[in-house]
Design a protein around this motif. Structure first.
Motif: not given
Length: 85
Positions: A17-23
């Protein structure tokens, strides 16, 4: 991270998920791998990442970067101890 003596800059995150990469980028993870087919390049806060479509690609990519992936015995013992708690 401190408890396991992990070097975050030499760590790898695999997220779908894009939020995983952002984190991962926000945390300072050294290598962020996006497992998916969507184009996430226009999202903010993702930094540098490598796109893969299946986990076998992650293995090949990481093998190419690091050669042999391993935990030294000190870290492995500490990880096992924490996981048992």
């Amino acid at each position: 991270i401190l408890e396991l003596d992990i070097n975050i800059q030499r760590s790898v995150l695999i997220g779908d998920n894009v939020t995983d990469i952002q984190a991962g980028f926000s945390a300072g993870v050294g290598k962020n791998l996006y497992l998916g087919n969507n184009d996430i390049s226009q999202h903010k806060g993702i930094g540098n990442y490598h796109k893969i479509s299946q986990l076998s690609e992650a293995h090949a990519y990481l093998w190419g970067l690091f050669g042999v992936l391993q935990l030294d015995s000190k870290r492995l013992k500490r990880w096992k101890k924490i996981k048992m708690i």
